[in-house]
Design a protein around this motif. Sequence first.
Motif, short mmCIF file in Angstrom:
data_model
loop_
_atom_site.label_atom_id
_atom_site.label_comp_id
_atom_site.label_asym_id
_atom_site.label_seq_id
_atom_site.Cartn_x
_atom_site.Cartn_y
_atom_site.Cartn_z
N GLN A 105 1.13 -7.04 -4.11
CA GLN A 105 -0.18 -6.16 -4.78
C GLN A 105 -1.49 -6.76 -4.36
OE1 GLN A 105 0.41 -3.27 -6.61
NE2 GLN A 105 2.52 -3.42 -6.35
N VAL A 106 -1.57 -6.95 -3.10
CA VAL A 106 -2.86 -8.03 -2.51
C VAL A 106 -4.03 -6.87 -2.72
CG1 VAL A 106 -4.16 -9.03 -0.77
CG2 VAL A 106 -1.70 -9.50 -1.30
N LEU A 107 -3.53 -5.43 -2.73
CA LEU A 107 -4.74 -4.33 -2.93
C LEU A 107 -5.33 -4.48 -4.03
CD1 LEU A 107 -3.50 -1.21 -0.66
CD2 LEU A 107 -5.73 -2.60 -0.59
N ALA A 108 -4.26 -4.57 -5.17
CA ALA A 108 -4.88 -4.62 -6.37
C ALA A 108 -5.86 -5.88 -6.69
CB ALA A 108 -3.78 -4.68 -7.33
N CYS A 145 -16.35 6.39 -11.93
CA CYS A 145 -15.54 7.58 -11.36
C CYS A 145 -14.39 7.13 -10.40
CB CYS A 145 -16.66 8.27 -10.19
SG CYS A 145 -17.97 9.08 -11.24
N GLY A 146 -14.57 6.01 -9.68
CA GLY A 146 -13.39 5.49 -8.69
C GLY A 146 -12.24 5.17 -9.35
N ILE A 147 -12.40 4.31 -10.71
CA ILE A 147 -11.36 3.95 -11.58
C ILE A 147 -10.79 5.36 -12.24
CG2 ILE A 147 -10.59 2.64 -13.65
CD1 ILE A 147 -11.14 1.01 -11.07
N SER A 148 -11.63 6.19 -12.66
CA SER A 148 -11.10 7.23 -13.22
C SER A 148 -10.32 8.23 -12.31
CB SER A 148 -12.35 8.24 -13.91
OG SER A 148 -13.10 7.34 -14.74
N TYR A 149 -10.71 8.40 -11.03
CA TYR A 149 -10.00 9.29 -10.06
C TYR A 149 -8.64 8.54 -9.85
CZ TYR A 149 -8.83 11.54 -5.87
OH TYR A 149 -8.27 12.23 -4.90
N MET A 150 -8.65 7.41 -10.02
CA MET A 150 -7.26 6.70 -9.64
C MET A 150 -6.24 6.76 -11.07
SD MET A 150 -6.61 2.64 -8.35
CE MET A 150 -7.84 2.94 -7.11
N VAL A 151 -6.84 6.67 -12.13
CA VAL A 151 -6.21 7.07 -13.38
C VAL A 151 -5.78 8.52 -13.45
CG1 VAL A 151 -6.20 7.09 -15.93
CG2 VAL A 151 -7.34 5.34 -14.56
N VAL A 269 -3.87 -4.60 4.12
CA VAL A 269 -3.72 -3.12 4.84
C VAL A 269 -3.17 -3.84 6.18
CG1 VAL A 269 -4.66 -1.31 5.74
CG2 VAL A 269 -5.37 -2.09 3.55
N LEU A 270 -3.73 -4.68 6.85
CA LEU A 270 -3.43 -5.02 8.36
C LEU A 270 -2.24 -6.09 8.56
CD1 LEU A 270 -7.03 -5.40 9.50
CD2 LEU A 270 -5.54 -3.25 9.78
N LEU A 271 -2.24 -6.84 7.41
CA LEU A 271 -1.18 -8.06 7.69
C LEU A 271 0.02 -7.84 6.92
CD1 LEU A 271 -0.32 -10.66 9.34
CD2 LEU A 271 -1.42 -11.83 7.38
N HIS A 275 0.66 -0.14 1.33
CA HIS A 275 0.23 1.40 1.20
C HIS A 275 -1.15 1.73 0.86
CE1 HIS A 275 0.83 5.67 1.66
NE2 HIS A 275 0.78 5.94 0.33
N PHE A 276 -1.98 2.40 1.88
CA PHE A 276 -3.34 2.91 1.52
C PHE A 276 -3.57 3.97 1.51
CE2 PHE A 276 -8.03 2.87 2.50
CZ PHE A 276 -8.50 2.48 1.34
N ASP A 277 -3.21 4.81 0.32
CA ASP A 277 -3.27 6.18 0.48
C ASP A 277 -4.72 6.82 0.30
OD1 ASP A 277 -3.67 6.03 -2.31
OD2 ASP A 277 -1.54 6.60 -2.73
N GLN A 278 -4.75 8.12 0.27
CA GLN A 278 -6.02 8.90 -0.05
C GLN A 278 -6.50 8.54 -1.44
OE1 GLN A 278 -5.35 13.10 0.26
NE2 GLN A 278 -7.88 13.59 0.05
N VAL A 279 -5.73 8.55 -2.25
CA VAL A 279 -6.46 8.07 -3.88
C VAL A 279 -7.10 6.87 -3.55
CG1 VAL A 279 -5.65 7.62 -6.15
CG2 VAL A 279 -4.63 9.51 -5.05
#
Length: 319
Positions: A105-108, A145-151, A269-271, A275-279
């Motif tokens: 969960q490195v993206l998190a 807004c970014g967090i709300s969109y993810m939720v 993402v690279l290594l 998964h890096f989706d549209q959301v």
Amino acid sequence: MQSTTSVNAASSFKGNALAAFSFLLWGLMPLYYHFLPNANINELLAFRILFSVPFMVLVFVLMGRKLPSLSQLRADKRSVLLCGLASLIMCVSWYSFTWAITHGQVLAASLGFFINPLFAIALGVLFLGDKLTAAQKMAVVLGTCGISYMVYSYGELPWLALSMGSFFALYGLCKKFIRFDSLTSVTVEALLLMPFAAIYLLWLWSSDQSVAISAALSGETSVLLLYIGSAPVTLMPLVFFALAIRATSLSMIGLMQYIEPSLQFLLAVLLFNEHFDQVKAVSFALIWTGLLLCSLEALPALKHMRHMRHKFRATRHPH
């Protein structure tokens, strides 16, 4: 006047270099923990706390500084109590961060440190009486807004990122009220938790539940060394950061802190092929836009620093 300007410019350049190096180390930290997939986070945290104390003692010795004395600590019991509170807060942030980067969960983790400045801004307004600039207000709105969109899209809160960002901001707020210098406070924080960490590790060992010790007894000493190494690996960037913050401006620190989550984002993402989706793309883009506005607002301070650096070079190489 020129001599003073030269010294200030040299100090500022050194501070900038130290700050950049500290954030570089923090950003590359997932590479270390990549060797500990699905680690026992409770045990890892205990090892990190226990071996932080000898590491910090070594730092004091190498820097030629005296360790904090009992009389010094007794003279400021309020700061000692705040160090205890700061250490507990940091445990939550570090636990979340370590769980994330040892469980894919490195993206998190990256998101947590990208939104950390937004929490820091909010805490500054609530507890320190800070006034928001127009860019900071917009950054807070865009971040929300970014967090709300993810939720809305996932149907759940990004708990890992939120816990990392919020508790690290709380840690920074707590440190504002500690009167010890940075290295002393970090050492005291580790000292206060060391007995609990030692007791927990002894219990794990006696009940044959220790992952690291069991691995070492089975001949896999590398696992034990990686658990022990979590202390210097997490504290080294903190030491460089503590040295940097005395020699450079907060605006530069604020801009360079994005080195860390940016590196973690690229690694994820690279290594690590997370998964890096549209959301996530939309949420990150909103947060990045807000942070970019804050960074652009700080550019006048950067121009001043560049001007000072040019003066420094002119005094070293006069025509």
